[in-house]
Write a protein that holds these residues in place. Sequence first.
Motif, PDB file in Angstrom:
ATOM      1  N   LEU A  53       0.823  -1.209   0.000  1.00  0.00           N
ATOM      2  CA  LEU A  53       0.000   0.000   0.000  1.00  0.00           C
ATOM      3  C   LEU A  53       0.856   1.257   0.000  1.00  0.00           C
ATOM      4  CD1 LEU A  53      -2.721  -1.291   2.453  1.00  0.00           C
ATOM      5  CD2 LEU A  53      -2.971  -0.922   0.000  1.00  0.00           C
ATOM      6  N   CYS A  54       2.044   1.175   0.600  1.00  0.00           N
ATOM      7  CA  CYS A  54       2.985   2.290   0.534  1.00  0.00           C
ATOM      8  C   CYS A  54       3.358   2.568  -0.920  1.00  0.00           C
ATOM      9  CB  CYS A  54       4.220   1.966   1.366  1.00  0.00           C
ATOM     10  SG  CYS A  54       5.524   3.213   1.275  1.00  0.00           S
ATOM     11  N   TYR A  55       3.662   1.519  -1.664  1.00  0.00           N
ATOM     12  CA  TYR A  55       4.030   1.690  -3.076  1.00  0.00           C
ATOM     13  C   TYR A  55       2.869   2.291  -3.865  1.00  0.00           C
ATOM     14  CZ  TYR A  55       5.747   0.621  -7.764  1.00  0.00           C
ATOM     15  OH  TYR A  55       6.159   0.726  -9.069  1.00  0.00           O
ATOM     16  N   GLN A  56       1.661   1.804  -3.613  1.00  0.00           N
ATOM     17  CA  GLN A  56       0.525   2.334  -4.356  1.00  0.00           C
ATOM     18  C   GLN A  56       0.318   3.817  -4.051  1.00  0.00           C
ATOM     19  OE1 GLN A  56      -2.672  -0.206  -5.046  1.00  0.00           O
ATOM     20  NE2 GLN A  56      -4.170   1.386  -5.478  1.00  0.00           N
ATOM     21  N   ARG A 200      -5.542  -6.887 -12.450  1.00  0.00           N
ATOM     22  CA  ARG A 200      -5.382  -8.342 -12.476  1.00  0.00           C
ATOM     23  C   ARG A 200      -4.663  -8.868 -11.237  1.00  0.00           C
ATOM     24  NH1 ARG A 200      -5.250  -8.158 -18.254  1.00  0.00           N
ATOM     25  NH2 ARG A 200      -7.399  -7.522 -18.732  1.00  0.00           N
ATOM     26  N   THR A 201      -4.164  -7.992 -10.399  1.00  0.00           N
ATOM     27  CA  THR A 201      -3.502  -8.414  -9.159  1.00  0.00           C
ATOM     28  C   THR A 201      -4.126  -7.652  -7.999  1.00  0.00           C
ATOM     29  OG1 THR A 201      -1.791  -6.701  -9.345  1.00  0.00           O
ATOM     30  CG2 THR A 201      -1.312  -8.843 -10.364  1.00  0.00           C
ATOM     31  N   CYS A 202      -3.883  -8.140  -6.799  1.00  0.00           N
ATOM     32  CA  CYS A 202      -4.476  -7.525  -5.603  1.00  0.00           C
ATOM     33  C   CYS A 202      -3.412  -6.799  -4.798  1.00  0.00           C
ATOM     34  CB  CYS A 202      -5.145  -8.601  -4.751  1.00  0.00           C
ATOM     35  SG  CYS A 202      -5.838  -7.976  -3.200  1.00  0.00           S
ATOM     36  N   CYS A 203      -3.772  -5.664  -4.225  1.00  0.00           N
ATOM     37  CA  CYS A 203      -2.814  -4.853  -3.452  1.00  0.00           C
ATOM     38  C   CYS A 203      -2.652  -5.336  -2.019  1.00  0.00           C
ATOM     39  CB  CYS A 203      -3.261  -3.391  -3.451  1.00  0.00           C
ATOM     40  SG  CYS A 203      -4.783  -3.085  -2.509  1.00  0.00           S
TER      41      CYS A 203
END
Length: 226
Positions: A53-56, A200-203
């Motif tokens: 979540l930091c990256y997002q 297509r991927t989950c955070c």
Amino acid sequence: METAPGRDARYPLSDLWRGGDLLERECRAVRAGLAAAAGLPLAAVEQRAAASLCYQGLASRLLSPQVAAALCHGVVAPPAALRWRVAGGRLRLALGEGAGAAAAADRPRAEAAADLLAEHVLSAVLVPLADALRARSRLAPRLLYGNAASALAGAASALAAARPPRAADAFTLARLLLDRPPLRGLGAFAPAGGTGFARRTCCLYYRVPGGGVCGDCPVAARRRNG
């Protein structure tokens, strides 16, 4: 993005992935914020979920102003012209000194903007940032770049809502970048010009106590279709 000069310490953008503790501090701040929101101790929040979540969050802070600048003004701020400052325990993006990079004048607006963002944001910032984060946390590249794809879709949607005349260009730009590495295959807008986005991927937000799933998450889609 902050444009006014400030008296607080500012760090080169690359400090986030070239050693030092800026990235570690930001990950800790995200984890602490998630724990506080749930009213739980820090240990209740998985470190890797917080790192994802930091990256997002960082991807959103980087992409949103750059998408708008590229499409509305034909320019982006290259990494050397950006700085981080710490405010309230979190990183804030700010302009430093240096010239912007201009889009090619002889190409369609969205295509020229996509080239700028691919060079100065995706390859030059989000890729080394993902590498640095993966060196600290057990996270797959596809997961992190899926976060960036989601951040890009959010930036395009926000610009389209704020500047309706730029809406078509905003979604065209996002589609162009979603068809390039490192975002290729990690998300798509609805067909036939639709603006709904599915990744297509989950955070990993669903693994945070009290979290749940995001609207563009494949976990949410599986639940709706299951």
